[in-house]
Design an enzyme around this catalytic site. Structure first.
Site, PDB file in Angstrom:
ATOM      1  N   ASP A 194     -17.062 -11.260  -5.933  1.00  0.00           N
ATOM      2  CA  ASP A 194     -16.397 -10.519  -4.844  1.00  0.00           C
ATOM      3  C   ASP A 194     -17.177 -10.749  -3.546  1.00  0.00           C
ATOM      4  OD1 ASP A 194     -14.990  -8.732  -3.308  1.00  0.00           O
ATOM      5  OD2 ASP A 194     -15.664  -6.933  -4.356  1.00  0.00           O
TER       6      ASP A 194
ATOM      7  N   CYS B 111       0.847  -1.191   0.000  1.00  0.00           N
ATOM      8  CA  CYS B 111       0.000   0.000   0.000  1.00  0.00           C
ATOM      9  C   CYS B 111       0.887   1.247   0.000  1.00  0.00           C
ATOM     10  CB  CYS B 111      -0.878  -0.035   1.248  1.00  0.00           C
ATOM     11  SG  CYS B 111      -2.178   1.161   1.201  1.00  0.00           S
TER      12      CYS B 111
ATOM     13  N   CYS C 214     -11.632 -10.842   0.251  1.00  0.00           N
ATOM     14  CA  CYS C 214     -11.072 -10.148   1.417  1.00  0.00           C
ATOM     15  C   CYS C 214     -10.743 -11.175   2.501  1.00  0.00           C
ATOM     16  CB  CYS C 214     -12.045  -9.091   1.935  1.00  0.00           C
ATOM     17  SG  CYS C 214     -13.673  -9.755   2.289  1.00  0.00           S
TER      18      CYS C 214
HETATM   19  C1  SAM Z   1     -16.827  -7.599  -0.513  1.00  0.00           C
HETATM   20  S1  SAM Z   1     -18.322  -6.800  -0.821  1.00  0.00           S
HETATM   21  C2  SAM Z   1     -18.205  -6.520  -2.522  1.00  0.00           C
HETATM   22  C3  SAM Z   1     -18.516  -5.128  -2.886  1.00  0.00           C
HETATM   23  C4  SAM Z   1     -18.433  -4.738  -4.338  1.00  0.00           C
HETATM   24  N1  SAM Z   1     -18.006  -5.761  -5.236  1.00  0.00           N
HETATM   25  C5  SAM Z   1     -17.579  -3.498  -4.470  1.00  0.00           C
HETATM   26  O1  SAM Z   1     -16.524  -3.566  -5.071  1.00  0.00           O
HETATM   27  O2  SAM Z   1     -17.991  -2.467  -3.923  1.00  0.00           O
HETATM   28  C6  SAM Z   1     -19.448  -8.137  -0.736  1.00  0.00           C
HETATM   29  C7  SAM Z   1     -20.848  -7.756  -1.105  1.00  0.00           C
HETATM   30  O3  SAM Z   1     -21.627  -8.937  -1.113  1.00  0.00           O
HETATM   31  C8  SAM Z   1     -22.900  -8.625  -0.626  1.00  0.00           C
HETATM   32  N2  SAM Z   1     -23.493  -9.893  -0.177  1.00  0.00           N
HETATM   33  C9  SAM Z   1     -23.221 -10.573   0.959  1.00  0.00           C
HETATM   34  N3  SAM Z   1     -23.926 -11.713   1.009  1.00  0.00           N
HETATM   35  C10 SAM Z   1     -24.655 -11.770  -0.132  1.00  0.00           C
HETATM   36  C11 SAM Z   1     -25.573 -12.711  -0.659  1.00  0.00           C
HETATM   37  N4  SAM Z   1     -25.891 -13.811   0.011  1.00  0.00           N
HETATM   38  N5  SAM Z   1     -26.116 -12.462  -1.858  1.00  0.00           N
HETATM   39  C12 SAM Z   1     -25.800 -11.352  -2.555  1.00  0.00           C
HETATM   40  N6  SAM Z   1     -24.938 -10.418  -2.104  1.00  0.00           N
HETATM   41  C13 SAM Z   1     -24.365 -10.617  -0.913  1.00  0.00           C
HETATM   42  C14 SAM Z   1     -22.649  -7.610   0.470  1.00  0.00           C
HETATM   43  O4  SAM Z   1     -23.784  -6.843   0.729  1.00  0.00           O
HETATM   44  C15 SAM Z   1     -21.510  -6.789  -0.143  1.00  0.00           C
HETATM   45  O5  SAM Z   1     -22.001  -5.697  -0.860  1.00  0.00           O
END
Ligand code: SAM
Length: 474
Positions: free
Chosen positions: A396, A194, A423
């Site tokens: 993601d 970073c 992550c």
């Molecule tokens: C690591 S974040 C990814 C964010 C996005 N790709 C970005 O770059 O801003 C994971 C995302 O998955 C969503 N999420 C978690 N569980 C989920 C599920 N069962 N179905 C759909 N989305 C989900 C969360 O709300 C979150 O926005």
């Protein structure tokens, strides 16, 4: 952008033999299913966010009887940093694994046994006998007792080296890829460090303690032992308004019950501050969380990660390719790629994030993106009917990784490429194993080949590691 890591940083004193047990146990380790693949749904709900450290080497060394007693004083050497940045140590002559907070690899210290777990123990550091050779003075005076920057006293280059090592070991031992494959094909890229190592945070979480009690507001601090009291903690998050370029502040009060009238005096006091644009009350009861919130925040990832994802996606840019953006949040990844694609289809569970994704598309004049709210863990048979067959899948997921249902779906879908952004390298390694080696006991055949894995340090001084992996259809 390879890491400029000088030699002589963190040295792995021994290979980590406990990792060999990953294949032999049904016990979830580091938040992932170990060898026997535990039920995904169960794991996602229970263990993934509370990962377990490794187990003892007792089976190998016939030291099953050994267990450090509670309160026992031990002289230990930290071998490496494991999940959550805890130091992994072995009790001399037994191979028994103990985990200790706030110790650094190479550090020799005296610890006291505090907690017994099934097959490892936790110790508390009492004093350091020999510090780590890359130990530095933490610039922040609160570093030693605030949980935010656990490894601020480790030279930054040593931190990134330890993270890179951790990812490699997980990919080898959990993902079941050989070290040779990772090196020969140059699959494992050097970690991207970073550029900004301090002052990069946009969030503060403050726990309310008895000392905070203020007669003006009359709010009782929540006590975790007696489960009495009202205000648990508050969170401040800063951001920038994309239209006015002005700073914005979100304040979130986390309380043990929903009593907005109690918060009103405090809300009235902070509302006049011009930067405060939203005030939220999350209700967090001892039996579970209920969100009474105006807006849900999503993880915002840094630009560097998006550039890596774009490079990794190998979109031709001829405007003919379809992109499926799973766990799209506010749509940032998909929208970054939309200019090169025919159409982007994003899926996300949080309704507000979908609304923001649509708004982001409008703000950026992007018309070839569709965002749909839905739970990707509960996909029905007809999920594939929502979009044409994609050329590229971006996935993601949050820390628990992908649900087995979704993995099966992707293995059937057979898109040309998958870019897996993670992550949590532990669940990422597990899912890479499923996608690239199949799940024989469930008659699920593999169909992907791991082409690259790039770890990125986005949060210096913390145990967090991001990874971007490219998989290609075999
Ligand atoms: C690591 S974040 C990814 C964010 C996005 N790709 C970005 O770059 O801003 C994971 C995302 O998955 C969503 N999420 C978690 N569980 C989920 C599920 N069962 N179905 C759909 N989305 C989900 C969360 O709300 C979150 O926005």
């Amino acid at each position: 952008m390879a890491a400029a890591v000088p030699s002589g940083g963190v040295h792995l004193l021994h290979p980590r033999p406990w990792l060999r047990h990953l294949r032999r146990t049904a016990r979830p380790i580091s938040g992932i299913a170990a060898s026997s693949r535990v039920d995904h749904a169960e794991e996602l709900n229970s263990t993934a966010e509370t990962p377990e450290p490794p187990m003892s080497r007792s089976a190998e060394k016939d030291t099953a009887a050994y267990y450090p007693k509670q309160g026992q004083i031990l002289e230990l050497v930290c071998e490496s940093l494991a999940y959550k940045g805890n130091g992994l140590c072995m009790v001399d002559g037994t191979g028994f694994v103990v985990m200790c907070d706030r110790v650094l690899p190479g550090e020799k210290f005296i610890g006291r046994g505090t907690r017994k777990k099934d097959n490892y123990a936790e110790v508390k550091k009492l004093e350091t006998n020999r510090p780590h050779w890359d130990m530095v003075e933490a610039p922040c005076e609160y570093a030693s007792h605030c949980g935010g920057c656990k490894t601020q006293n480790l030279l930054y280059e040593a931190q990134v080296r330890a993270k890179e090592q951790q990812v490699r070991e997980l990919v080898v031992h959990v993902g079941k890829f050989s070290n040779k494959d990772l090196d020969v094909d140059d699959i494992m890229k050097p970690i991207v460090p970073c550029d900004i190592q301090f002052h990069y945070r946009n969030k503060v979480l403050a726990f309310i303690q008895e000392i905070w009690r203020n007669p003006e507001f009359g709010l009782s601090p929540y006590d975790g032992h007696s489960h009495r009291g009202f205000l648990k903690h508050f969170m401040l998050r800063t951001g920038w308004n994309v239209e006015t370029c002005q700073p914005e502040l979100m304040v979130n009060f986390v309380t043990s019950s929903y009593q907005p009238e109690l918060l009103k005096p405090l809300v009235d006091k902070i509302s006049p501050f011009p930067d405060v644009v939203s005030i939220i009350n999350n209700v967090n009861t001892s039996v579970g969380n209920k969100s009474i919130q105006i807006r849900t925040s999503c993880t915002l990832q840094a630009e560097i990660l998006y550039k890596l994802i774009e490079d990794c996606s190998f979109l031709k840019g001829d405007g003919w390719e379809i992109v499926l953006d799973l766990f799209c949040g506010t749509g940032t990844i998909g929208l970054t790629l939309a200019k090169k694609a025919k159409h982007v289809y994003g899926f996300e569970i949080v309704d507000q994030a979908i609304k923001d994704a649509c708004r982001n598309a409008d703000l950026n004049g992007i018309s070839n993106a569709t965002f749909v709210q839905g739970d990707l863990n509960k996909n029905g048979e007809n999920f594939g009917e929502y979009f044409p067959k994609p050329d590229l899948v971006i996935t993601d997921p949050n820390r628990p990784g992908m649900h087995m249902k979704l993995i099966k779906f992707l293995l059937n879908l057979k898109a040309d490429r998958i870019v897996y952004v993670s992550c949590n390298p532990a669940t990422c390694a597990r899912d890479l194993d499923y996608l690239c080696h199949g799940v024989p006991e469930k008659n699920i055949e593999r169909c992907y080949k791991l082409k690259s894995i790039q770890s990125v340090d986005m949060f210096p001084h913390t145990p967090h590691i991001e990874c971007v992996c490219l998989l290609e259809l075999n």
